[in-house]
Design an enzyme around this catalytic site. Structure first.
Site, mmCIF file in Angstrom:
data_model
loop_
_atom_site.group_PDB
_atom_site.id
_atom_site.type_symbol
_atom_site.label_atom_id
_atom_site.label_comp_id
_atom_site.label_asym_id
_atom_site.label_seq_id
_atom_site.Cartn_x
_atom_site.Cartn_y
_atom_site.Cartn_z
ATOM 1 N N SER A 140 50.797 -46.053 -0.187
ATOM 2 C CA SER A 140 50.398 -46.842 -1.349
ATOM 3 C C SER A 140 50.826 -48.302 -1.154
ATOM 4 O O SER A 140 50.476 -48.920 -0.157
ATOM 5 C CB SER A 140 50.986 -46.219 -2.613
ATOM 6 O OG SER A 140 50.381 -46.739 -3.777
ATOM 7 N N GLU A 143 40.580 -40.339 -4.655
ATOM 8 C CA GLU A 143 41.386 -41.443 -5.198
ATOM 9 C C GLU A 143 40.626 -42.759 -5.298
ATOM 10 O O GLU A 143 39.713 -43.041 -4.505
ATOM 11 C CB GLU A 143 42.660 -41.613 -4.390
ATOM 12 C CG GLU A 143 42.485 -42.026 -2.943
ATOM 13 C CD GLU A 143 43.832 -42.350 -2.316
ATOM 14 O OE1 GLU A 143 44.546 -43.210 -2.852
ATOM 15 O OE2 GLU A 143 44.158 -41.730 -1.278
ATOM 16 N N HIS A 171 45.949 -39.283 -4.493
ATOM 17 C CA HIS A 171 46.673 -40.402 -3.890
ATOM 18 C C HIS A 171 47.940 -39.923 -3.173
ATOM 19 O O HIS A 171 48.735 -39.163 -3.730
ATOM 20 C CB HIS A 171 47.029 -41.371 -5.014
ATOM 21 C CG HIS A 171 47.657 -42.651 -4.594
ATOM 22 N ND1 HIS A 171 47.078 -43.513 -3.697
ATOM 23 C CD2 HIS A 171 48.830 -43.239 -4.970
ATOM 24 C CE1 HIS A 171 47.851 -44.568 -3.539
ATOM 25 N NE2 HIS A 171 48.923 -44.427 -4.288
#
Length: 309
Positions: free
Chosen positions: A157, A253, A283
């Protein structure tokens, strides 16, 4: 350019654990829209829950280059080879605690040691504090005698952003670049222009544009002057001579397009860039390591890619 599209007709029941965790977070944040940053950090430290404890991995707290870190040492690993792990959490939440077990699984799969950085977080420490900490750790590892080719950066991320951007920072500092980069569901685009922000809005149970915008405001401020800075938004970077790159993402995602654009931009610059997309997954689905076959299979693919470098 290599893309791996892993189509599945049905997801394992174990894969639902991560979806349920994210859905619960979203409900709790909606119920308490005025959560403090301390409350958000406590919430996101639950990120370790989907990951089962890796066997035969030991951990050690340490300080490297002035940065607090957590080492993961699989039994019998090659300590002369190191993964620098930058955790996700919008540059503001997440920690070595939330990512300890995932880092352990990655270290074990690759047969190396992993150092998870507790880098300075926004909003108290906005951009580029995180990159400065990553550079300090990298320089300390080099000074200790570890070779650049035996170091890789890895993150998920926002930490996937840092895994990429830190290498750009190393290049800016005139350092020899690491041997490879691994990015899980990287969040790269500070302009929020990815097409899947809309097309996957109904399948991603947690991440959305308003949440990302709040993180952007904490990370680089609200004036918008840094949204195209390559060290904050690597989609604007020059990837010439960048190390081999492995990117993965879940097909469900909203940040999927960030991963696709990163691979395309890196490949155009001549980088060996592999993208693995697992259909239906949320995610940073490798958080399901040890629990769900989709995550374990992906980690095996990464290990095979690493061993073939």
């Amino acid at each position: 350019m290599k893309s791996i599209e892993n189509k599945t007709t049905t997801l394992s029941k174990e894969a639902d654990y991560l979806r349920a965790l994210y859905q619960g977070w979203g409900e709790r944040m909606t119920a308490n829209p005025n959560m403090t940053i301390e409350d958000l950090r406590s919430l996101f430290d639950e990120w370790e829950k989907p990951t089962l404890e890796p066997e035969d991995v030991t951990y050690k707290t340490d300080t490297v280059g002035g940065v607090d870190v957590l080492w993961a040492f699989p039994i019998g690993c090659d300590k002369s080879k190191v993964l620098i792990y930058t955790h996700g959490g919008g540059f503001a939440v997440g920690s070595s605690s939330s990512h300890r077990k995932l880092a352990g699984h990655m270290a074990k799969a690759l047969g190396v040691s992993t150092v998870v950085l507790d880098y300075r977080r926004a909003p108290e420490n906005p951009f580029p504090a995180q990159l400065e900490d990553a550079a300090s750790v990298y320089q300390a590892l080099l000074a200790s005698g570890i070779k650049a080719k035996d170091i890789g950066t890895i993150g998920d991320s926002a930490g996937g952003n840092l895994a990429v951007a830190s290498v750009l920072k190393f290049r800016e500092l005139g350092l020899e670049l690491p041997g490879f980069v691994i990015a899980f569901s990287p969040w790269l685009d500070m302009e929020l222009t990815g097409s899947t922000l809309e097309t996957n809005a109904d399948t991603d149970v947690f991440i959305n544009a308003p949440l990302l915008q709040g993180m952007i405001n904490m990370f680089i401020g609200e004036d918008g002057s840094k949204v195209r800075n390559p060290l904050a938004n690597p989609l604007h970077a020059d990837f010439k001579d960048f190390p081999p790159l492995y990117i993965n993402a879940g097909g469900a995602e909203v940040l999927l397009d960030d991963a696709r654009r990163l691979q395309a931009r890196a490949t155009k610059a001549g980088v060996q860039a592999t993208l693995s997309v697992v259909d239906g997954m949320q995610h940073v689905f490798p958080f399901l390591a040890g629990r769900a076959p989709e995550a374990d299979e992906e980690i095996r693919r990464i290990a095979d890619w690493y061993k073939a470098l």
